[in-house]
Write a protein that holds these residues in place. Sequence first.
Motif, PDB file in Angstrom:
ATOM      1  N   PHE A 111       0.894  -1.387  -0.434  1.00 11.02           N
ATOM      2  CA  PHE A 111       0.044  -0.133  -0.103  1.00 11.02           C
ATOM      3  C   PHE A 111       0.877   1.478  -0.470  1.00 11.02           C
ATOM      4  CE2 PHE A 111      -1.963   3.620   2.290  1.00 11.02           C
ATOM      5  CZ  PHE A 111      -3.006   4.117   1.668  1.00 11.02           C
ATOM      6  N   SER A 112       1.812   1.389   1.151  1.00 14.61           N
ATOM      7  CA  SER A 112       2.517   2.137   1.173  1.00 14.61           C
ATOM      8  C   SER A 112       3.446   2.747  -0.593  1.00 14.61           C
ATOM      9  CB  SER A 112       3.919   2.573   1.604  1.00 14.61           C
ATOM     10  OG  SER A 112       3.266   2.194   3.585  1.00 14.61           O
ATOM     11  N   VAL A 113       3.906   1.971  -1.184  1.00 16.45           N
ATOM     12  CA  VAL A 113       4.912   1.736  -2.119  1.00 16.45           C
ATOM     13  C   VAL A 113       4.261   2.395  -3.663  1.00 16.45           C
ATOM     14  CG1 VAL A 113       5.884   0.389  -4.508  1.00 16.45           C
ATOM     15  CG2 VAL A 113       6.328  -0.273  -1.487  1.00 16.45           C
ATOM     16  N   LEU A 114       2.402   1.734  -3.739  1.00 12.12           N
ATOM     17  CA  LEU A 114       1.463   2.185  -4.478  1.00 12.12           C
ATOM     18  C   LEU A 114       1.238   3.363  -4.201  1.00 12.12           C
ATOM     19  CD1 LEU A 114      -0.610  -1.270  -5.041  1.00 12.12           C
ATOM     20  CD2 LEU A 114       0.694  -0.234  -6.812  1.00 12.12           C
ATOM     21  N   LYS A 115       0.827   3.630  -3.061  1.00 11.89           N
ATOM     22  CA  LYS A 115       0.697   5.391  -3.048  1.00 11.89           C
ATOM     23  C   LYS A 115       1.460   6.568  -3.067  1.00 11.89           C
ATOM     24  CE  LYS A 115      -0.847   8.262   0.633  1.00 11.89           C
ATOM     25  NZ  LYS A 115      -0.721   8.541   2.559  1.00 11.89           N
ATOM     26  N   GLU A 116       2.909   6.081  -2.899  1.00 14.23           N
ATOM     27  CA  GLU A 116       4.025   6.646  -3.491  1.00 14.23           C
ATOM     28  C   GLU A 116       3.753   6.968  -5.043  1.00 14.23           C
ATOM     29  OE1 GLU A 116       8.510   6.747  -2.917  1.00 14.23           O
ATOM     30  OE2 GLU A 116       7.552   5.828  -1.474  1.00 14.23           O
ATOM     31  N   PHE A 117       3.800   5.764  -5.597  1.00 13.79           N
ATOM     32  CA  PHE A 117       3.917   5.515  -6.391  1.00 13.79           C
ATOM     33  C   PHE A 117       2.992   6.764  -7.475  1.00 13.79           C
ATOM     34  CE2 PHE A 117       1.906   3.442 -10.430  1.00 13.79           C
ATOM     35  CZ  PHE A 117       3.346   3.905 -11.623  1.00 13.79           C
ATOM     36  N   ASP A 118       1.494   6.734  -6.842  1.00 12.50           N
ATOM     37  CA  ASP A 118      -0.073   6.825  -7.403  1.00 12.50           C
ATOM     38  C   ASP A 118       0.929   8.867  -6.945  1.00 12.50           C
ATOM     39  OD1 ASP A 118      -1.161   4.912  -7.666  1.00 12.50           O
ATOM     40  OD2 ASP A 118      -1.958   4.901  -6.166  1.00 12.50           O
ATOM     41  N   ASN A 119       1.496   9.304  -6.621  1.00 13.48           N
ATOM     42  CA  ASN A 119       1.629  10.426  -5.891  1.00 13.48           C
ATOM     43  C   ASN A 119       2.276  10.820  -6.920  1.00 13.48           C
ATOM     44  OD1 ASN A 119      -0.133  11.037  -3.827  1.00 13.48           O
ATOM     45  ND2 ASN A 119       1.851  10.594  -2.144  1.00 13.48           N
ATOM     46  N   TRP A 120       4.155  10.411  -7.297  1.00 10.77           N
ATOM     47  CA  TRP A 120       4.427  10.633  -8.482  1.00 10.77           C
ATOM     48  C   TRP A 120       4.178  10.451  -9.739  1.00 10.77           C
ATOM     49  CZ3 TRP A 120       6.032   7.037 -12.237  1.00 10.77           C
ATOM     50  CH2 TRP A 120       7.233   7.954 -13.479  1.00 10.77           C
ATOM     51  N   MET A 121       3.417   9.114  -9.833  1.00 13.75           N
ATOM     52  CA  MET A 121       2.457   9.447 -11.152  1.00 13.75           C
ATOM     53  C   MET A 121       1.501  10.955 -11.790  1.00 13.75           C
ATOM     54  SD  MET A 121       2.759   7.535 -14.060  1.00 13.75           S
ATOM     55  CE  MET A 121       1.779   6.852 -14.991  1.00 13.75           C
ATOM     56  N   SER A 122       0.889  10.667 -10.403  1.00 21.80           N
ATOM     57  CA  SER A 122      -0.273  12.346 -10.651  1.00 21.80           C
ATOM     58  C   SER A 122       0.516  13.582 -11.573  1.00 21.80           C
ATOM     59  CB  SER A 122      -1.127  12.923  -9.795  1.00 21.80           C
ATOM     60  OG  SER A 122      -0.052  12.771  -8.346  1.00 21.80           O
ATOM     61  N   ASP A 123       1.624  13.532 -10.780  1.00 16.83           N
ATOM     62  CA  ASP A 123       2.577  14.496 -11.694  1.00 16.83           C
ATOM     63  C   ASP A 123       3.298  14.695 -12.835  1.00 16.83           C
ATOM     64  OD1 ASP A 123       2.029  16.039  -8.856  1.00 16.83           O
ATOM     65  OD2 ASP A 123       4.486  14.918  -7.806  1.00 16.83           O
ATOM     66  N   GLN A 124       3.304  12.829 -13.253  1.00 16.21           N
ATOM     67  CA  GLN A 124       3.885  12.970 -14.091  1.00 16.21           C
ATOM     68  C   GLN A 124       2.424  12.544 -15.406  1.00 16.21           C
ATOM     69  OE1 GLN A 124       7.005  12.916 -14.446  1.00 16.21           O
ATOM     70  NE2 GLN A 124       7.043  12.940 -12.026  1.00 16.21           N
ATOM     71  N   GLU A 125       2.066  11.877 -15.097  1.00 20.29           N
ATOM     72  CA  GLU A 125       0.588  11.506 -16.146  1.00 20.29           C
ATOM     73  C   GLU A 125      -0.902  11.544 -15.387  1.00 20.29           C
ATOM     74  OE1 GLU A 125       0.460  11.590 -19.409  1.00 20.29           O
ATOM     75  OE2 GLU A 125       2.230  12.437 -19.770  1.00 20.29           O
TER      76      GLU A 125
END
Length: 148
Positions: A111-125
Amino acid sequence: MEVIKGGGNINNKAKKELAEKLFIEDGLTAKDISSMIGISEQTLSRWRKEGNWENKRNEFLAAPHKIKEVLMKELKSIATGEGSTIDADALAKVSKVIESLSSRTSVQVIFSVLKEFDNWMSDQEPKMAIAFLEWHRRFLQHRINQEE
């Protein structure tokens, strides 16, 4: 280990702590400990029960560093031609279970990794990040169901 003659100049609390360490970590017998620190076996028995030393000893012996120590002694025994003292098949089975448990990533970590990925991805795409959210939710639900 040095014998504390007549109990030495240490108080009961210190004796109890020393006795606990000798029992749990060093694996000494009650008779050896009581004679070393100058207490009766009855007192030691009471301390063992009150402090749940048996369970603590079992937990200590099951700790990874202790298992590694036992395995290294076994390896040395085999290497010097003394032969094996433990059941290799049983050891292999236990090792396999430990490996499967330790290689499994917890749902909290995922969950923590996916949340971090989602936050990063929202800045990208941002649109792509929204699309991933549903898949991440499904994957987390899948893993939760596996643990039940």
